[in-house]
Design a protein around this motif. Structure first.
Motif, mmCIF file in Angstrom:
data_model
loop_
_atom_site.group_PDB
_atom_site.id
_atom_site.type_symbol
_atom_site.label_atom_id
_atom_site.label_comp_id
_atom_site.label_asym_id
_atom_site.label_seq_id
_atom_site.Cartn_x
_atom_site.Cartn_y
_atom_site.Cartn_z
ATOM 1 N N PRO B 477 45.370 40.326 56.028
ATOM 2 C CA PRO B 477 45.596 41.530 55.277
ATOM 3 C C PRO B 477 46.793 42.214 56.303
ATOM 4 O O PRO B 477 47.542 42.173 56.618
ATOM 5 N N ILE B 478 47.454 42.786 54.814
ATOM 6 C CA ILE B 478 48.773 43.375 54.868
ATOM 7 C C ILE B 478 48.615 45.442 55.320
ATOM 8 O O ILE B 478 49.236 45.701 55.670
ATOM 9 N N GLY B 479 47.908 45.533 53.936
ATOM 10 C CA GLY B 479 47.385 46.966 54.700
ATOM 11 C C GLY B 479 46.472 47.162 53.314
ATOM 12 O O GLY B 479 45.650 46.431 52.521
ATOM 13 N N GLN B 480 46.710 48.177 52.464
ATOM 14 C CA GLN B 480 45.365 48.660 51.854
ATOM 15 C C GLN B 480 46.129 49.946 50.686
ATOM 16 O O GLN B 480 46.889 50.558 51.624
ATOM 17 N N VAL B 481 46.493 49.543 49.279
ATOM 18 C CA VAL B 481 46.939 50.627 48.563
ATOM 19 C C VAL B 481 45.816 51.371 47.803
ATOM 20 O O VAL B 481 44.101 51.262 47.672
ATOM 21 N N LEU B 482 45.807 52.739 47.247
ATOM 22 C CA LEU B 482 45.131 53.702 47.088
ATOM 23 C C LEU B 482 43.590 54.117 47.356
ATOM 24 O O LEU B 482 42.679 54.571 46.474
ATOM 25 N N GLY B 483 44.068 53.462 48.602
ATOM 26 C CA GLY B 483 42.552 53.850 49.196
ATOM 27 C C GLY B 483 41.533 52.491 48.855
ATOM 28 O O GLY B 483 40.031 53.553 49.015
ATOM 29 N N THR B 484 41.819 52.192 48.108
ATOM 30 C CA THR B 484 40.720 51.352 47.543
ATOM 31 C C THR B 484 40.951 49.694 47.717
ATOM 32 O O THR B 484 40.190 48.662 47.527
ATOM 33 N N TYR B 485 42.483 49.111 47.519
ATOM 34 C CA TYR B 485 42.681 47.611 47.670
ATOM 35 C C TYR B 485 43.230 46.948 48.470
ATOM 36 O O TYR B 485 44.205 47.943 49.324
ATOM 37 N N LEU B 486 42.796 46.323 48.808
ATOM 38 C CA LEU B 486 42.927 45.465 50.148
ATOM 39 C C LEU B 486 44.020 44.148 49.698
ATOM 40 O O LEU B 486 44.616 43.466 48.994
ATOM 41 N N VAL B 487 45.708 44.405 49.796
ATOM 42 C CA VAL B 487 46.989 44.152 49.952
ATOM 43 C C VAL B 487 46.941 42.445 50.760
ATOM 44 O O VAL B 487 46.651 42.878 52.889
ATOM 45 N N CYS B 488 46.329 41.422 50.518
ATOM 46 C CA CYS B 488 46.277 40.287 51.731
ATOM 47 C C CYS B 488 47.190 39.452 51.478
ATOM 48 O O CYS B 488 47.880 39.584 50.042
ATOM 49 N N GLN B 489 47.782 38.295 51.968
ATOM 50 C CA GLN B 489 48.494 37.042 51.563
ATOM 51 C C GLN B 489 48.949 35.967 51.903
ATOM 52 O O GLN B 489 47.422 36.083 52.744
ATOM 53 N N ALA B 490 48.875 35.221 50.467
ATOM 54 C CA ALA B 490 48.724 33.657 51.855
ATOM 55 C C ALA B 490 50.004 32.616 51.561
ATOM 56 O O ALA B 490 50.741 34.327 50.930
ATOM 57 N N PRO B 491 50.619 31.889 51.958
ATOM 58 C CA PRO B 491 51.918 31.795 52.102
ATOM 59 C C PRO B 491 52.371 31.508 50.682
ATOM 60 O O PRO B 491 53.459 31.802 50.643
ATOM 61 N N ASP B 492 51.299 31.379 49.884
ATOM 62 C CA ASP B 492 52.428 31.287 48.315
ATOM 63 C C ASP B 492 51.979 32.733 47.592
ATOM 64 O O ASP B 492 51.770 32.085 45.929
ATOM 65 N N ARG B 493 51.322 33.248 47.648
ATOM 66 C CA ARG B 493 50.766 34.567 46.330
ATOM 67 C C ARG B 493 50.336 35.728 46.894
ATOM 68 O O ARG B 493 50.727 35.756 49.106
ATOM 69 N N LEU B 494 50.342 36.921 46.503
ATOM 70 C CA LEU B 494 50.235 38.011 47.074
ATOM 71 C C LEU B 494 48.593 38.160 46.211
ATOM 72 O O LEU B 494 48.002 37.961 45.477
ATOM 73 N N VAL B 495 47.842 38.843 47.296
ATOM 74 C CA VAL B 495 46.021 39.061 46.259
ATOM 75 C C VAL B 495 45.610 40.300 46.878
ATOM 76 O O VAL B 495 45.896 40.889 47.698
ATOM 77 N N LEU B 496 45.244 40.972 45.547
ATOM 78 C CA LEU B 496 44.932 42.074 46.148
ATOM 79 C C LEU B 496 43.458 42.204 45.591
ATOM 80 O O LEU B 496 42.897 41.306 44.542
ATOM 81 N N ILE B 497 42.486 42.601 46.286
ATOM 82 C CA ILE B 497 41.084 42.889 46.951
ATOM 83 C C ILE B 497 40.102 44.188 46.352
ATOM 84 O O ILE B 497 40.807 45.191 47.519
ATOM 85 N N ASP B 498 39.929 43.869 45.605
ATOM 86 C CA ASP B 498 39.254 45.826 45.250
ATOM 87 C C ASP B 498 38.068 45.405 46.324
ATOM 88 O O ASP B 498 37.419 44.339 46.398
ATOM 89 N N GLN B 499 38.053 46.382 47.317
ATOM 90 C CA GLN B 499 37.261 46.622 48.980
ATOM 91 C C GLN B 499 35.088 46.331 48.449
ATOM 92 O O GLN B 499 34.930 46.114 48.776
ATOM 93 N N HIS B 500 35.712 47.234 47.880
ATOM 94 C CA HIS B 500 33.871 47.607 46.823
ATOM 95 C C HIS B 500 33.684 46.876 46.493
ATOM 96 O O HIS B 500 32.362 46.147 47.307
ATOM 97 N N ALA B 501 34.361 46.410 45.723
ATOM 98 C CA ALA B 501 33.662 45.038 44.638
ATOM 99 C C ALA B 501 33.823 44.025 45.377
ATOM 100 O O ALA B 501 32.188 42.982 45.442
ATOM 101 N N ALA B 502 34.389 43.083 46.315
ATOM 102 C CA ALA B 502 34.274 42.441 47.640
ATOM 103 C C ALA B 502 32.865 42.890 48.297
ATOM 104 O O ALA B 502 32.088 41.846 48.456
#
Lengths: 201, 663
Positions: B477-502
């Motif tokens: 986990p790297i951070g949260q944007v727009l109060g809604t999406y979790l910004v996460c990092q894998a070694p080879d990609r950037l992943v945005l997760i909708d926290q409510h949907a998840a």
């Protein structure tokens, strides 16, 4: 329930302590009252009402049974009236928000509970500590701070009532009657484990 | 009334008129002509079939095959109604394996067009040409011709103006023709198909690509679609109804049922039971009104279904629809539960947790405390919140593109479905005619095309390591944007997760799994919740209380005109109960009377899960995010919320690099 049982609702519980518990017990056909055995001997079930506040937290400690001060030192945990009373308990939460008039308070869903081995061990440890202090003549020094889950506190209708207890020489002395109580922390744990609490959503 | 009584007014119809009437059922449009004639070519063991159309087939259709052709006698006879080589006796209908058998198609087509049939058996020196106009004026001639059969159908419906006016514009008719050929090409991989118009070649699928089903699908449906289709893993069990094929990841869906390519014993069919079974399996993975893309080959004993339901033979009647439903839903579910779209190439260590530190909250961070979902483990009292990130800063700043590998270099794979966990290729069905498949080249799957870029193909290597399923828990986990999406990092990609949907999917799946195991964990309320319902909801409550009980919510009248909520599923302990119960009542009111039990429960669980899930603007602590990521790994279908919306999107390092024009 009071109406159905023909019992007038008191304006408050200051002069009618235990009224709700007695009402529920009567509704369920309980017999033992405050005897050492469980309220429903044929079922081995003790009835305990727990007044809870708006957040579902117990508002007061739960009286278990009177402490037999003169014989406490001779009883093991297995023989103790506390263990007998708590072996199987039907907990009945009772709405006790001061803003809700007594006659309009609701009963919660009952929960049939027995102590887990860990809870039994912790209660037993409290019992041994408290009964040891009483047997050694330190009854007057026991405060409500003693005991993790179980505590001994004065239990009397008024301050003039006295009973016998041993002093540190083993001689009988006059002292206030005592009772065993469960701390609110303990009953709160039971409620949290079994119920959806109002504070959770 | 007898023939005598009517004075002989009843006449036997002229053969040509009878054929025209039959054509009304068999020949609806150019695509029907193509279907019938190509099926005849397939039944004649053709290995290559070429279809040429002009003006969408309304002007001319020419179908050439290299099948075994016909002799002069058969060439003439095939124009008579109910003349067929495919069945002889009624009992043969129970074991029909050919695509055609009624002997209706050719005479019907010939009766409504200018029809020319040229055919030669390979063993014969001379071919035969038969021409018919509107079912009349039959001319037969010996001609020189290549082995096989060529049928030319010109001026369709020229003699039936009432039918002709129902034809659509050429482009529309052409799309129907194309769709017919696509279906036929899918189920007969050993045959080459070509569709040619006045202007260009629309479809060119060579024969003998049975060893490479994905490659075949890529040529038929396009590489983008094929890359998102995943083989149904073989569970190694023998069933009376065998179902194999491909299921699309839920992100690939259609507005209608166009993407449902379902074949029974090699015949394309449209069947409600099959469609329903597919939808059942995709339930909660697709948004309402969306349909998946699947390619399913269903094999069963020919005696187990009747194809003689309609002249077009796209409808069948199954003897045991329940078996079909179970088999199809089971196979599709198996394909979906494997979640192959979450699989990644590369060695397992490629997804090892990143050592990147989690930043401490910024000073003055206004993170407000929130009630932690009780089911989440590992929350500490101190509680660290990930920082709220600015999106522009995120993309332009120290994004993962800098530190991560440049592109999907760690993508060696044995190819989709091979070597990966539970993702074996079909072992029978139309794709099984050849032996082991060589390693092939096809596009990587996943959400690599979220930026609208085509997924980049990569070449599989012979010693590729098995694919690893992506683990959400390995994301940092790297951070949260727009109060809604979790910004996460894998070694080879950037992943945005909708926290409510998840969180919604996690809760939903937990409820569903418990209910299916008959182990829905229900908690009594400490003190019943009192509801005062308006008249409409009061009525609903009276009707629907038992329905709510099915999902663990006990609603009882208190005898004084109010309702008491007495129990609630433990998984929903954080839901705002009153609002949730009211919404559930409304949801129940919306469900059609005949809603299936599973749909019904899913609708309620979905509604309930939505209430429980964390909301946008809820600040999450690092421990909560990690717990959520871990829970996403523990459930099926973690990539989609119960309404079918995606839970996450991702950008590979290569895609990010392209965004910034980095070489």
């Amino acid at each position: 329930m009071a109406e159905r049982l023909g019992r007038p609702v008191p304006p408050d519980q200051r002069r009618h302590k235990g009224w709700v518990g007695q009402l529920v017990e009567a509704a369920l056909g309980g017999e033992a009252g405050s005897a050492a055995g469980p309220d429903f001997p044929h079922l081995g079930v003790e009835l305990k009402t727990i007044p809870v506040d708006a957040r579902g937290a117990p508002r007061e400690t739960t009286f278990v049974c009177a402490a037999p001060l003169t014989v406490l030192g001779q009883l093991t945990w297995a023989e103790s009236p506390v263990r007998a009373k708590l072996a199987r308990v039907l907990w009945v939460p009772v709405q006790a928000d001061p803003e809700v008039p007594l006659g309009e308070r609701r009963l919660g869903s009952p929960c049939l509970w027995s102590p887990s081995p860990e809870e039994d061990a912790a209660l037993g440890a409290d019992w041994r500590e408290l009964s040891g202090l009483v047997a050694d003549g330190y009854v007057e020094t026991i405060t409500a701070h003693r005991g993790q889950w179980l505590q001994i506190r004065p239990k009397a209708a008024h301050a003039r009532i006295r009973t016998w207890a041993p002093d540190d020489e083993g001689d009988p002395i006059r002292t206030l009657p005592r009772g065993f109580y469960l701390r609110t922390r303990f009953t709160a744990r039971i409620l949290a484990a079994h119920y959806r609490l109002p504070s959770s959503g | 009334m007898t023939r005598e009584a009517t004075g002989g007014r009843i006449k036997r119809l002229d053969e040509a008129v009878a054929n025209q009437i039959a054509a009304g059922e068999v020949v609806e449009r150019p695509a029907s002509v193509v279907k019938e004639l190509v099926e005849n070519a397939l039944d004649a063991q053709a290995t290559r079939i070429r279809v040429e159309v002009e003006e969408g087939g309304t002007r001319r259709i020419k179908i050439t095959d290299d099948g075994y052709g016909m002799g002069r006698e058969d060439a003439v006879l095939c124009l008579e109604r109910h003349a067929t080589s495919k069945i002889q006796r009624v009992e043969d209908l129970d074991a029909v394996r050919t695509l055609g058998f009624r002997g209706e198609a050719v005479p019907s087509i010939a009766s409504v067009s200018r029809f020319t049939l040229t055919t030669r058996e390979p063993t014969s020196d001379v071919g035969t040409r038969v021409t018919v106009e509107g079912g009349r004026d039959l001319l037969v001639a010996d001609v020189g011709a290549p082995p096989g059969t060529t049928v030319e159908v010109a001026d369709l419906f020229y003699n039936v103006p009432a039918r002709k006016k129902f034809l659509k514009r050429p482009g529309t008719e052409l799309s129907h023709v194309s769709e017919q050929l696509v279906r036929l090409a899918m189920c007969r991989p050993e045959v080459g198909f070509k569709l040619v118009t006045e202007h260009k070649t629309l479809l060119d699928v060579p024969p003998a690509s049975a060893h490479d089903p994905k490659g075949r699908l890529a040529r038929i449906l396009g590489a983008d679609v094929a890359a998102r289709l995943h083989a149904i893993p073989d569970d190694g069990r023998a069933y009376a109804v065998q179902v194999q094929g491909f299921v699309a990841e839920p992100g690939l869906s259609e507005r209608g049922t166009k993407g449902l390519y379902t074949f029974v014993n090699g015949r394309f069919v449209r069947d409600r039971t099959i469609q329903h079974a597919v939808q059942d399996a995709y339930r909660t993975l697709l948004e309402r009104g969306r349909y998946p893309v699947v390619v399913l080959f269903i094999e069963l004993d020919p005696a187990g279904f009747d194809v003689n339901v309609h002249p077009q033979k796209t409808e069948v009647r199954f003897a045991r629809t329940g078996d079909i439903h179970r088999a199809v839903a089971g196979a599709v579910s198996r394909g979906l539960e494997a979640q192959p779209w979450l699989q990644r190439g590369g060695a397992p260590e490629a997804w090892a947790p990143s050592p990147a530190p989690i930043p401490e909250p910024q000073s003055g961070d206004p993170a407000r405390a929130r009630t932690s979902p009780s089911a989440w483990a590992g929350r500490t009292g101190a509680g660290r919140y990930v920082p709220e990130l600015d999106l522009a800063q995120l993309i332009g700043g120290a994004g993962p593109g800098r530190g991560a590998s440049s592109g999907p270099t760690a993508l060696p794979s044995s190819g989709f479905g091979r070597g990966g966990p539970g993702a074996a290729e079909p072992t029978s069905g139309p794709w099984s005619s050849t032996g082991a498949a060589p390693r092939a080249e096809w596009p990587a799957s996943g959400f690599a095309d979220v930026l609208g870029e085509a997924p980049q193909p990569y070449r599989a290597t012979p010693d590729a390591t098995p694919r690893e399923r992506m683990r959400f828990a390995d994301l940092t986990p790297i951070g949260q944007v727009l109060g809604t999406y979790l910004v996460c990092q894998a070694p080879d990609r950037l992943v945005l997760i909708d926290q409510h949907a998840a969180h919604e999917r996690v809760t939903f799946q937990r409820l569903r799994t418990q209910r299916r195991a008959d182990a829905l964990e229900v908690q009594p309320l400490l003190i019943p919740l009192v509801l005062e319902l308006d008249a409409r909801r009061d009525n609903l409550a009276q009707d629907m209380a038992s329905g709510l009980a099915d999902v663990g919510i006990t609603l009882e009248p208190d005898g004084e005109g109010r309702w008491l909520v007495k129990t609630c599923p433990a998984a929903l302990r954080d839901a705002p109960l009153e609002r949730m119960v009211l919404d559930l009542l409304d949801e129940l009111a919306e469900l059609p009377e005949s809603t299936a039990m599973e749909d019904y429960l899913d609708a309620l669980f979905s509604c309930a899960a939505c209430h429980t899930a964390v909301r946008a603007q809820d600040r999450l602590q690092v421990e909560e995010i990690r717990a959520l990521l871990q829970q996403m790994d523990e459930i099926d279908f973690g990539a989609y919320c119960p309404h079918g919306r995606p839970v996450f999107v991702e950008w590979s390092a290569a895609q990010l690099a392209r965004l910034f024009h980095r070489s």
